[in-house]
Write an enzyme that holds these catalytic residues in place. Structure first.
Site, PDB file in Angstrom:
ATOM      1  N   ASP A 171      -5.389   5.763  -0.164  1.00 54.48           N
ATOM      2  CA  ASP A 171      -6.166   5.900  -1.407  1.00 54.48           C
ATOM      3  C   ASP A 171      -6.574   7.350  -1.626  1.00 54.48           C
ATOM      4  OD1 ASP A 171      -6.007   3.242  -2.059  1.00 54.48           O
ATOM      5  OD2 ASP A 171      -8.078   2.751  -1.531  1.00 54.48           O
ATOM      6  N   THR A 208       0.833  -1.206   0.000  1.00 55.96           N
ATOM      7  CA  THR A 208       0.000   0.000   0.000  1.00 55.96           C
ATOM      8  C   THR A 208       0.869   1.258   0.000  1.00 55.96           C
ATOM      9  OG1 THR A 208      -1.765  -1.129   1.216  1.00 55.96           O
ATOM     10  CG2 THR A 208      -1.787   1.260   1.282  1.00 55.96           C
ATOM     11  N   ARG A 222      -6.338 -10.367   2.176  1.00 55.01           N
ATOM     12  CA  ARG A 222      -7.358 -11.416   2.299  1.00 55.01           C
ATOM     13  C   ARG A 222      -6.752 -12.809   2.436  1.00 55.01           C
ATOM     14  NH1 ARG A 222     -10.038  -7.802  -0.877  1.00 55.01           N
ATOM     15  NH2 ARG A 222      -9.232  -8.623  -2.831  1.00 55.01           N
TER      16      ARG A 222
END
Length: 195
Positions: free
Chosen positions: A87, A27, A69
């Site tokens: 984001d 990220t 996940r």
């Protein structure tokens, strides 16, 4: 297309996890590349290079979610918060880079792009606020990926010499963002009508 893409990238994501790369690292890496690409390429008018660098960096958004996940620990609250916050930074960096480029070009579209930044920021805010009230508020016509894909597509056409493409893309993202905010407001209104 997301389920098919996730199925394809899952083995790659497993490999990244095996060598010690965490979803949060992915990220942060993706956001850093988007921010740097937005300033050093997009804002400087290197639109074609910006399209490829920022586009590739935005793919990390698929990778980090899939990695979270399938990891042993699963998705964490901190990871979810970090991903959502970064984001917003990525979105703002792209639109600010574009706005700076338009400002330097003395383009009238500069003002529209600044308004687009504000309206686009309302899309995730509406969802976050709704979810803080325990109301599911996903959906809407133009979520993050749709907005970025549209902007990237029309930006690429503009970089290839189609002069009407960039104004069309910016106006389209602005209009669709506004529609999405209204859609999310309606979702919350319907959910709270009886309250």
């Amino acid at each position: 297309m997301k389920p098919a893409v996730v199925k394809i990238i899952t083995p790659f994501c497993r490999g990244l996890l095996r060598i010690g790369i965490s979803p949060n690292m992915m990220t942060i890496f993706g956001t850093a590349i988007v921010v740097l690409g937005s300033w050093f390429l997009l804002a400087q008018g290197k639109l074609l290079a910006a399209f490829f660098v920022i586009g590739a960096a935005l793919l990390t958004d698929l990778l980090d979610g899939t990695m979270a996940r399938i990891s042993q620990n699963g998705a964490s609250v901190w990871g979810s918060f970090l991903d959502s916050t970064l984001d917003r930074i990525s979105d703002a960096a792209v639109l600010l880079g574009l706005s700076y480029y338009l400002y330097k070009e003395d383009n009238q579209l500069f003002l529209v792009s600044m308004i687009t930044i504000a309206v686009s920021a309302l899309v995730p805010y509406a969802r976050a606020k709704a979810e803080s009230l325990n109301i599911q508020c996903q959906g809407g016509f133009a979520e993050r990926s749709e907005r970025l894909l549209l902007l990237g597509f029309f930006g690429l056409l503009y970089a290839l010499g189609i002069s009407w493409a960039l104004p069309t893309g910016v106006w389209l993202v602005l209009i669709l963002s506004a529609i999405t905010v209204i859609q999310r407001m309606l979702i919350v209104w319907k959910a709270t009508r009886g309250a």
